[in-house]
Structure formats: structure tokens, C-alpha cells
Design a protein around this motif. Structure first.
Motif, PDB file in Angstrom:
ATOM      1  N   LYS A  67       8.291   3.346  18.984  1.00 18.25           N
ATOM      2  CA  LYS A  67       7.823   2.341  18.014  1.00 18.25           C
ATOM      3  C   LYS A  67       8.891   1.985  16.977  1.00 18.25           C
ATOM      4  N   THR A  68      10.148   2.043  17.392  1.00 19.72           N
ATOM      5  CA  THR A  68      11.254   1.586  16.556  1.00 19.72           C
ATOM      6  C   THR A  68      12.389   1.150  17.468  1.00 19.72           C
ATOM      7  N   THR A  69      13.433   0.560  16.915  1.00 19.63           N
ATOM      8  CA  THR A  69      14.539   0.046  17.727  1.00 19.63           C
ATOM      9  C   THR A  69      15.317   1.183  18.379  1.00 19.63           C
ATOM     10  N   ALA A  70      16.061   0.842  19.426  1.00 19.56           N
ATOM     11  CA  ALA A  70      16.661   1.852  20.301  1.00 19.56           C
ATOM     12  C   ALA A  70      17.574   2.826  19.561  1.00 19.56           C
ATOM     13  N   LEU A  71      18.496   2.327  18.773  1.00 21.86           N
ATOM     14  CA  LEU A  71      19.461   3.204  18.102  1.00 21.86           C
ATOM     15  C   LEU A  71      18.747   4.176  17.174  1.00 21.86           C
ATOM     16  N   ASN A  72      17.771   3.694  16.463  1.00 18.47           N
ATOM     17  CA  ASN A  72      17.022   4.536  15.532  1.00 18.47           C
ATOM     18  C   ASN A  72      16.101   5.499  16.268  1.00 18.47           C
ATOM     19  N   ALA A  73      15.618   5.089  17.446  1.00 18.25           N
ATOM     20  CA  ALA A  73      14.617   5.874  18.170  1.00 18.25           C
ATOM     21  C   ALA A  73      15.191   7.128  18.803  1.00 18.25           C
ATOM     22  N   SER A 205       4.529  -6.400  20.309  1.00 17.84           N
ATOM     23  CA  SER A 205       3.524  -6.559  21.366  1.00 17.84           C
ATOM     24  C   SER A 205       3.143  -5.224  21.994  1.00 17.84           C
ATOM     25  N   VAL A 206       4.100  -4.297  22.144  1.00 15.04           N
ATOM     26  CA  VAL A 206       3.763  -3.029  22.792  1.00 15.04           C
ATOM     27  C   VAL A 206       2.829  -2.182  21.940  1.00 15.04           C
ATOM     28  N   LYS A 207       2.830  -2.432  20.633  1.00 15.41           N
ATOM     29  CA  LYS A 207       1.913  -1.699  19.762  1.00 15.41           C
ATOM     30  C   LYS A 207       0.470  -2.158  19.970  1.00 15.41           C
ATOM     31  N   GLN A 208       0.290  -3.350  20.536  1.00 14.80           N
ATOM     32  CA  GLN A 208      -1.042  -3.914  20.734  1.00 14.80           C
ATOM     33  C   GLN A 208      -1.519  -3.798  22.174  1.00 14.80           C
ATOM     34  N   GLN A 209      -0.607  -3.528  23.111  1.00 16.08           N
ATOM     35  CA  GLN A 209      -0.957  -3.495  24.527  1.00 16.08           C
ATOM     36  C   GLN A 209      -0.916  -2.062  25.035  1.00 16.08           C
ATOM     37  N   ASP A 210      -1.955  -1.667  25.758  1.00 15.85           N
ATOM     38  CA  ASP A 210      -2.040  -0.303  26.269  1.00 15.85           C
ATOM     39  C   ASP A 210      -1.240  -0.116  27.553  1.00 15.85           C
ATOM     40  N   ILE A 211      -1.081  -1.187  28.309  1.00 11.08           N
ATOM     41  CA  ILE A 211      -0.446  -1.095  29.625  1.00 11.08           C
ATOM     42  C   ILE A 211       0.947  -1.713  29.564  1.00 11.08           C
ATOM     43  N   ALA A 212       1.969  -0.949  29.954  1.00 11.28           N
ATOM     44  CA  ALA A 212       3.355  -1.422  29.883  1.00 11.28           C
ATOM     45  C   ALA A 212       3.585  -2.637  30.767  1.00 11.28           C
ATOM     46  N   THR A 213       2.865  -2.707  31.894  1.00 10.13           N
ATOM     47  CA  THR A 213       3.063  -3.813  32.846  1.00 10.13           C
ATOM     48  C   THR A 213       2.842  -5.176  32.194  1.00 10.13           C
TER      49      THR A 213
END
Length: 360
Positions: A67-73, A205-213
Motif C-alpha cells: 500500500k505504498t510506492t515500490a521504493l518505500n515498500a 484502485s488496489v485498495k478498493q479491489q479485492d481481486i488483483a485480476t
């Protein structure tokens, strides 16, 4: 933060534009710009399925978990996996690669500009002018930059066909081992995978969607459309080339903005942020070694994808991404995991051997 409506089309649009522009930049390097080989294009489409799709799932799954950008994650991801901090190097490799790639795109655009519009001006001077324009444009709102990229890409495609750009006929040739390296570069590096760009643009959007697809497939389909669109494009006339240059400058500005955002989230000193970005871009102004940088660009991009595949496939715990993926069937998760653990690393290593082998 992007609003809900915007996040639904931001990543797919960005995927189409960036993939198309980077493909057009790298295609002449791997030798497919003027040679429409059916066997190679089928190989390329195959790598889009077995390599690009799994690593696109990888990026979105990591985005959902961190739930954060790649470098920070990567700080939290390595801690969760009880892994060495050395794995965090992939984040730095990626964030420096982004402006380096932008510089490569602008270098290619400056050569087009010099050939069709400003023949009397040295290409490195044209490059500096385009780089300055991209840096300034990177301060504009992301929506505006993306819209400019879309207009530039569509205009260059339409004008190339309206003006009767002649393309070679499709033909079949024997498949060579060297083609695997080129196909892998165009499927992974040219699709912008491994850099955390779709990870970054899909956070809302990924925070709102349960399915990665739901997030992955629109991005992957947009990348696939970019591949198909490139099959009918050639920047060998003045007007389409000028439109393409506008698209490149806009896309480079988008890349620079996203790299700066990652560095900002990592709370890096502002002076170091600009030093990293400007050095990575302006190093392409040295004409004598630009051919070497093209090889570095391909290998560097593949190395980033390789490290992510090994880290996710072998270092992270099995359970960490299963919930993030949320596949409807356990079989899909197992197939994806095999692809990430075995298929991706072996394919990337073979591609790197192929690229290095072409140098000798």
C-alpha cells in the motif's frame, strides 16, 4: 490522490502509451523496426503471456500488500520476509532506471528530430532541448501529461497510416536463439514492468479491489494493444515523427514525475533527488557511448525483473501474496507461483545470455 473514476483508466492508458513509446524506442535496437517477421511477433506475443502477465500480477500483488510506492515498500516487504536488507537494492535500481529509460527515449526522439526537422543541429543539442522540455513538463498535473501522451501516440499512429507509410511485407523466417532475448526485452522492459510504475499508479484502485485480476488484466490488455499497434507503425516521415516526439517528451515527463514521487515518498534529500534524476537523463547527451547505453538499458531492465522474480518467488513467504492475489481457484495461484519461481528467472537469464552473445 486520484479520484475513483480516474484510477480506473489511469493505469491502462499509461500502459498503452508507455509500452508503445518504449517499444518504438527499443525496437530498432533489437532489429525489428524494418523486418516484420511473423515468427518473431508470435514469439513476442508468447512472452507477453508467459512472462509479462505473471510479473504484472507480481507488481499489483506487491502494491496490494505494501500500500505504498515500490521504493518505500521494500523496507517493510523485506522485514516481513525476514530477508536481508540487500534485497532493497532492487528498488533503487528501478527508481534510477526510470529516468535512465526516459533519457534513452529522449535520445531516440532527438535522432528522429534531427533526421526529419533539424538536420543541421547536433543530435546531442536537440537531446538537451527535449530533456529540458520533459523536466519542465514533469511539473504539470499527471492527467495533463497523460492526455498529451495519448494525443501524441494516437496522432503518430493515424498520421503514419494516413500519409501512406510503407511497411515491409510480413514474412516467416527460422526462429533463432537471439530472438528470444529481443522478445523478452520487448515483453518486459518495453512494457515498463519491474519499475513499479503500475504498482505506483494503481495504489488507489488496489485498495478498493479485492481481486488483483481486476487491476492486472486491463493493464496487460493495454500493453498487448500497444504491441499490436506498433505492428502498423513506422516513424519514417516528418509529420508522424514530430507527433511521436511530442508523445515521447510527454511520456518522459511522466516517468520523471513518477521517479521523483518515489524518491519523495522515500524522504530522500531534495538535492539528491534531482541529482539522481538529472544525471540518469543527461548521461545520454554523450554521443560516443550511447550505443553502449542501449545494451545497458536492456540488461539493466531485465536484471530488475530477475531480482523481483527471485525475491517474490523464493524469498517471500508463500502465504504473503496469496491473499493479495485472491484468485478464484488455488490452481491459478500455483501456476502463477511456478511462473515466477521458475519460468521467469530462467527465461530472463536466457535472454541476457542471448543479448550478451550478440555482442561477440
Amino acid at each position: 490522490m486520484q479520484d475513483n473514476a480516474m484510477t480506473r483508466w489511469l493505469s491502462p492508458l499509461m500502459a498503452f502509451c508507455l509500452s508503445f513509446i518504449i517499444i518504438a524506442t527499443l525496437a530498432p535496437i533489437v532489429g525489428i523496426q524494418v523486418d516484420r517477421q511473423i515468427d518473431f511477433w508470435l514469439l513476442w506475443l508468447g512472452t507477453m503471456l508467459i512472462l509479462a502477465l505473471p510479473i504484472c500480477y507480481l507488481e499489483i500483488a506487491l502494491a496490494k500488500r505494501s500500500k505504498t510506492t515500490a521504493l518505500n515498500a521494500l523496507s517493510s516487504l523485506t522485514r516481513d520476509a525476514d530477508a536481508s536488507q540487500q534485497w532493497r537494492i532492487v528498488g533503487w535500481l528501478a527508481v534510477v532506471f526510470i529516468p535512465f529509460l526516459a533519457g534513452g527515449m529522449l535520445s531516440n526522439a532527438s535522432q528522429l528530430l534531427g533526421h526529419f526537422a533539424f538536420n543541421g543541429i547536433a543530435s546531442n543539442l536537440l537531446f538537451v532541448g527535449l530533456a529540458v522540455a520533459a523536466v519542465l513538463l514533469s511539473f504539470a498535473p499527471r492527467n495533463m501529461i497523460l492526455i498529451l501522451s495519448v494525443i501524441g501516440v494516437l496522432a503518430s499512429l493515424i498520421l503514419a497510416n494516413v500519409m501512406g507509410t510503407a511497411l515491409p511485407a510480413w514474412h516467416v523466417t527460422p526462429v533463432a536463439f537471439s530472438e528470444w532475448g529481443s522478445a523478452t526485452v520487448l515483453a518486459l522492459v518495453a512494457s515498463g514492468l519491474g519499475m513499479g510504475l503500475y504498482w505506483q499508479s494503481s495504489l488507489a484502485s488496489v485498495k478498493q479491489q479485492d481481486i488483483a485480476t481486476q487491476t492486472v488484466l486491463p493493464i496487460w490488455i493495454a500493453q498487448l494493444f500497444a504491441v499490436i499497434a506498433f505492428a502498423f507503425f513506422a516513424a519514417n516521415a516528418q509529420i508522424p515523427s514530430l507527433a511521436f516526439v511530442i508523445a515521447v517528451v510527454s511520456a518522459a515527463a511522466l516517468l520523471l514525475q513518477m521517479a521523483r514521487e518515489q524518491l519523495l515518498h522515500r524522504q530522500l534529500n531534495i538535492v539528491l533527488q534531482w541529482l539522481i534524476i538529472l544525471v540518469a537523463v543527461l548521461v545520454w547527451a554523450i554521443p560516443a557511448i550511447s550505443s553502449i547505453f542501449n545494451i545497458v538499458l536492456m540488461l539493466w531492465g531485465l536484471i530488475i525483473c530477475l531480482i523481483y522474480a527471485i525475491f517474490v518467488g523464493w524469498i517471500m513467504k508463500i502465504s504473503h501474496l496469496r491473499k493479495s492475489m485472491n484468485f478464484s481457484n488455488e490452481l491459478f495461484y500455483n501456476v502463477w507461483r511456478i511462473a515466477v519461481r521458475v519460468v521467469l528467472p530462467l527465461s530472463i537469464i536466457l535472454a541476457m545470455i542471448s543479448i550478451i552473445g550478440q555482442l561477440f
